[in-house]
Write an enzyme that holds these catalytic residues in place. Structure first.
Site, mmCIF file in Angstrom:
data_model
loop_
_atom_site.group_PDB
_atom_site.id
_atom_site.type_symbol
_atom_site.label_atom_id
_atom_site.label_comp_id
_atom_site.label_asym_id
_atom_site.label_seq_id
_atom_site.Cartn_x
_atom_site.Cartn_y
_atom_site.Cartn_z
ATOM 1 C CG ASN A 85 -1.960 -1.065 1.226
ATOM 2 O OD1 ASN A 85 -3.073 -0.847 0.754
ATOM 3 N ND2 ASN A 85 -1.617 -2.242 1.729
ATOM 4 C CG HIS A 102 24.273 10.792 2.290
ATOM 5 N ND1 HIS A 102 24.854 11.063 1.085
ATOM 6 C CD2 HIS A 102 22.972 11.148 2.169
ATOM 7 C CE1 HIS A 102 23.955 11.593 0.264
ATOM 8 N NE2 HIS A 102 22.798 11.651 0.907
ATOM 9 C CB ALA A 155 0.874 2.323 13.169
ATOM 10 C CB THR A 202 17.217 0.204 14.149
ATOM 11 O OG1 THR A 202 16.979 -0.104 15.538
ATOM 12 C CG2 THR A 202 16.561 1.530 13.810
ATOM 13 C CE LYS A 203 20.346 -2.351 18.255
ATOM 14 N NZ LYS A 203 20.751 -2.343 19.686
ATOM 15 N NE ARG A 247 -0.165 -8.131 22.982
ATOM 16 C CZ ARG A 247 -0.940 -8.946 22.274
ATOM 17 N NH1 ARG A 247 -0.737 -10.265 22.339
ATOM 18 N NH2 ARG A 247 -1.891 -8.480 21.489
#
Length: 220
Positions: free
Chosen positions: A115, A146, A194, A199-200, A217
């Site tokens: 979407n 960068h 949302a 990042t991991k 959870r």
């Protein structure tokens, strides 16, 4: 005896405004689905993109494949690039699948829903597993863009050596306006809330969310 379906529709469309509103929705859905799906097929053929059977696109998909790179779209893709068709919010821009160098790969497996999704692979692989649903305005990329340091050469240095694969498992649900950054693996069946920035790695069968995303959870 009146057919229950016909009776229900008749009751729903009891006023002229309701009738015209309902008709507009049907016409818009048919038009955007026909034109979007047709152009998806044309672009895929012209640009050398592997497209599975049963793909449907409501609105356009921006497809940009660098020479020698790979974009593969599995069967039964459901793409929505039109805010009028979207049921969970406005879509800011059409879905974009873009590779930037010859080693880049974007692989969309079967039965995936997109979407207004932006997927950018500069030099590595981005994989979206079977049955995954991605809500509006999600960004997925294998690059930083960068280098972090030194600051004086951020514009001139692409830092392509820092790119890393992104693997999204099967039956994952990624919520509105999430970002999935380079080097991340999201396990099967997990849900990303949302607005999260992933990042991991996120394991399978969990609800995760936040900036940066963390496990909230386990899911049954």
């Amino acid at each position: 005896m009146i057919n229950p379906k016909i009776k229900k529709i008749t009751e729903l469309l009891s006023s002229p405004a309701d009738f015209f509103s309902y008709t507009y929705i049907l016409v818009q859905k048919a038009y955007s689905g026909f034109t979007g799906t047709f152009m998806l097929g044309v672009k895929s053929f012209i640009f050398g993109i592997k497209l599975g059977q049963g793909a449907v696109s409501y609105g356009p998909i921006h497809l940009m494949r660098a020479p020698k790179s790979q974009i593969t779209i599995g069967s039964n893709l459901q793409n929505v690039s039109s805010s009028l068709r979207s049921s969970t919010g406005s879509i800011f821009a059409p879905t974009k699948l873009k590779t930037l160098t010859k080693t880049a790969r974007i692989i969309i497996e079967d039965n995936v829903g997109l979407n207004g999704t932006s997927i950018i692979a500069r030099s590595k692989t981005i994989l979206v597993g079977k049955g995954t649903v991605i809500a509006p305005n999600v960004l997925i990329m294998d690059l930083d863009g960068h280098p972090l340091w030194p600051p004086e050469n951020r514009i001139s240095n692409p830092a392509i050596e820092n790119d890393s694969d992104v693997i999204i498992g099967k039956n994952v649900w990624i919520g509105n306006r999430c970002m999935v950054l380079k080097g991340v693996t999201i396990g099967d069946n997990s849900v990303i809330a949302a607005g999260s920035v992933v990042t991991k790695d996120i394991p399978a069968n969990v609800l995760a969310g936040g900036v940066p995303a963390k496990i909230i959870r386990n899911l049954p």
